[in-house]
Design an enzyme around this catalytic site. Structure first.
Site, mmCIF file in Angstrom:
data_model
loop_
_atom_site.group_PDB
_atom_site.id
_atom_site.type_symbol
_atom_site.label_atom_id
_atom_site.label_comp_id
_atom_site.label_asym_id
_atom_site.label_seq_id
_atom_site.Cartn_x
_atom_site.Cartn_y
_atom_site.Cartn_z
ATOM 1 N N GLY A 180 0.793 -1.221 0.000
ATOM 2 C CA GLY A 180 0.000 0.000 0.000
ATOM 3 C C GLY A 180 0.824 1.269 0.000
ATOM 4 O O GLY A 180 0.314 2.367 0.212
ATOM 5 N N ASP A 189 4.975 13.781 -8.623
ATOM 6 C CA ASP A 189 4.491 14.150 -7.285
ATOM 7 C C ASP A 189 5.534 15.034 -6.590
ATOM 8 O O ASP A 189 5.204 16.077 -6.009
ATOM 9 C CB ASP A 189 4.251 12.861 -6.477
ATOM 10 C CG ASP A 189 3.883 13.147 -5.024
ATOM 11 O OD1 ASP A 189 2.739 13.545 -4.780
ATOM 12 O OD2 ASP A 189 4.759 12.979 -4.153
ATOM 13 N N LYS A 225 5.277 19.196 -5.374
ATOM 14 C CA LYS A 225 5.619 19.664 -4.026
ATOM 15 C C LYS A 225 6.774 20.660 -4.084
ATOM 16 O O LYS A 225 6.783 21.676 -3.383
ATOM 17 C CB LYS A 225 5.970 18.466 -3.137
ATOM 18 C CG LYS A 225 4.745 17.588 -2.847
ATOM 19 C CD LYS A 225 5.150 16.274 -2.217
ATOM 20 C CE LYS A 225 3.938 15.416 -1.879
ATOM 21 N NZ LYS A 225 4.315 14.008 -1.572
#
Lengths: 438, 438
Positions: free
Chosen positions: A188, A202, A206
């Site tokens: 996960g 990603d 940021k």
């Protein structure tokens, strides 16, 4: 007593439910800390399914826009996610109604942050997004307020837990990228479609936010050079370790003579640096202030409780009346940036070549680098299993040659490697990893 | 445009002069970030000697009290140091005149912080002291604002650069405490009278401030158990390293079933923890929030530029209008604390004994620990130079026995060691170091 801060929350997933729970559980402390009571008065979510958190006495709004426009809500908290609608118009609606907004939505802030900050400025509300970068690590507040009086020369960090988890496993267990990615998905830590994480996007979103806060640049993902980690091999991590480095996917924004350089790529960092110690899904950001040693913030970059912690801190700031400019300065003072021209990037390089093992190969490589005025800090050539090089036939398997260069220009490295490839003394494509010194 | 924030600075040593310089140099950015101009309008210092910084156009106040009372000063910055007057009455005067105050004075805040916070509360000014703990590391802001909505279970840190420098040198070079202290003094990392640092009192004052912000306790140095580093021997650092630990002087404040435990002592920390990586004069603080992984802030804990960076950030907060309660909550909500009863402290222990080397010693020690229900995680007995123990005569030199216990109570450890001493199987005093798990 000041009137309570009335909070409306859109989105009741893991984070949203935890925010409701925290505000309830920390109610007394929040009142003491902010000087007023903080109350969740309205919520909305896609489904009305039963949740672990008690919502009795809380109004259910028919949709995010209705919640954002509700005159009984002072602070609109957006936890739905998604870089566009309904999150975008809901936030816009709330800001234009003079409300303060708290969001954990990194993609939305990266894409529409400037426009939303403009609306916050005009209508007097706060726009807080501490959770959007590094979850509970207070990096937004540190850059926005904590270093307000210090010139910043560089900010860099491990901003994606998935990539750091994969690189950590690869280094510690000698596994391949693909094996570690599969494990990360099983546990996960990685999405079913992991490309947004592993290709560095990603991290780039940021970084765009951090760069804006640190340097006063406009948030612009397109100004960032982006390279992911899928080309990294266990051999690179092993060689890095032997040479005193670790490989991390870093987002780096720095002041250079030519402007603010923003880039995301696998990076060799000295093993002794604080950032090199950061393992697994943990995130970290290092800030170099002018004239002072680096400041490093380390902590959980994701997770429901860590994200909720930052969201509630942002809500507390709203309750306390703190209204800092969302990106640290008025939007019209933020500077446009251009994409970093990486061919002009200056730094040290790690180069791994597969040399066809006959006499003169090392000399050829050294000559091509020297032609480009590249100085070599170290060179390691390894013969697998300690075998001697085949001196005459040139028929043995290629052997890895690892080079670390002193600071040079990236285009010089490319020209030298093109020449080496034309010389046909190596097999395959050279591996090149930039080195970031602390 | 809002009126400028008029700043008065008392004390023009390294930090004071750097603050004047930074405010001048960062003027435009400070205005953008805070929405108003920040101007140093008046200063004072013990001598009017020539300084590296340009003071032309700045009023010279006759003394700190005059500066604090000057109606043309909005924000009084105290950088004189000293736990009493004139700093104390000057700050008190400024606060009672409704001004905001910024100070880097840890000793003063530790001793008189509550009284001053009360005055700030009553008259509406800010009382900011980010520089008092960890200089440029934004730990005060993080605890006061950044984690406002998160219950904190423990905060601990390396808060004294002198001690960490000494322990680092001892570990890395196998030197004695005295040798490293002398080097630290020569290099300016330790005072001529180092006792305040090495006996843990500097750490204790900083810890009292952090504990107040984290747990809502009254700042009270006397509630802290304090033990310094002068008893640490190179053998301890070597043994720690072999067992997977490092020794750091930590200040630890934690929530226990019996209340908030505050203590300063040499501590074994797992080598893999963020705090264990912090070497030399660097400081670090780790915060354990309920339900979230630890957050660690690392950076320079001293130095003119690092301290000035925090002071200017505090001034920027004043300019921006941020008025958080100095200790995070109203003074009348802060709880009194009692000195941690260390005999009831629970944790693992490192014990180094010099065993008289004859048959049965190890058995005796193990028995005495077992009588107190102390479980042993590991035990190492070493014969110097690989010599065999003298089995019959008992005349050979004592050999070190190193024990690591599982979590137990401190009084059990003391009882066991008293019994071992009565048994006359060891020489000298046992060395005991508490273990702090991350």
């Amino acid at each position: 007593m000041v009137a309570p801060l009335r909070v409306g929350i859109a989105g009741l997933g893991t984070v949203g439910a935890e925010v409701v729970r925290l505000i309830e559980q920390q109610g007394r402390v929040l009142t003491e800390r902010t000087g007023r009571s903080v109350q969740v008065v309205a919520v909305t979510a896609r489904s009305k399914k039963k949740r672990a958190v008690d919502l009795s006495g809380i109004k259910w709004a028919k949709d995010p826009l209705a919640l954002a426009a509700d005159p009984e809500v002072d602070c609109f908290v957006e936890l739905m996610g998604g870089a566009g609608d309904p999150a975008l118009s809901a936030i816009d609606t709330a800001l234009k109604a003079g409300k303060s907004v708290v969001t954990a939505n990194k993609a939305l802030i990266a894409k529409h942050g400037l426009k939303l900050a403009k609306a916050a400025e005009k209508h007097g509300g706060a726009l807080n997004f501490e959770a959007a970068v590094g979850a509970a690590i207070p990096v937004i507040k540190t850059l926005r307020e904590g270093l307000a009086g210090t010139g910043i020369s560089r900010v860099y960090g491990i901003l994606n837990g998935t990539c750091n988890y994969i690189l950590t496993r690869m280094e510690q267990e000698g596994l391949s990228f693909d094996e570690c990615l599969k494990d990360a998905q099983r546990l996960g830590y990685a999405e079913a479609d992991p490309s947004f994480d592993i290709h560095g996007h990603d991290t780039a979103q940021k970084l765009a936010i951090l760069a804006s806060l640190a340097f006063g640049t406009q948030v612009a993902e397109k100004s960032i050079y982006v390279e992911g980690i899928s080309s990294i091999a266990p051999e690179d991590l092993k060689a890095a370790a032997e040479l005193g480095y670790r490989v991390k996917l870093l987002g780096v924004a720095m002041r250079t003579a030519k402007g603010i350089e923003q880039r995301v790529h696998p990076t060799m960092v000295p093993k002794s640096s604080s950032i090199a110690q950061v393992m697994g899904v943990t995130n970290a950001v290092t800030i170099d202030g002018e004239g002072i040693p680096p400041i490093t913030l380390v902590g959980p970059g994701a997770g429901g409780a860590a994200t909720a912690s930052a969201v509630v801190a942002d809500i507390a700031d709203v309750a306390r009346g703190i209204r800092a400019a969302p990106f640290g300065r008025p939007v019209d003072k933020l500077q446009a940036t251009e994409k970093a021209p990486m061919e002009r990037h200056e730094g040290g390089y790690y180069i791994r070549l597969m040399a066809r093992d006959h006499a003169g190969t090392a000399a050829t490589i050294a000559t091509r680098l020297a032609e480009q005025k590249i100085s070599i800090e170290s060179i390691v050539q390894r013969h697998p299993n300690g075998s001697e090089p085949a001196k005459t036939t040139g028929k043995s398997a290629p052997v890895p040659v690892i080079l670390i260069t002193y600071a040079t220009h990236e285009d010089a490295v490319h020209r030298a490697l093109q020449a080496v490839q034309r010389d046909k003394v190596i097999s395959g494509k050279p591996q090149v990893i930039r080195i970031e010194k602390n």
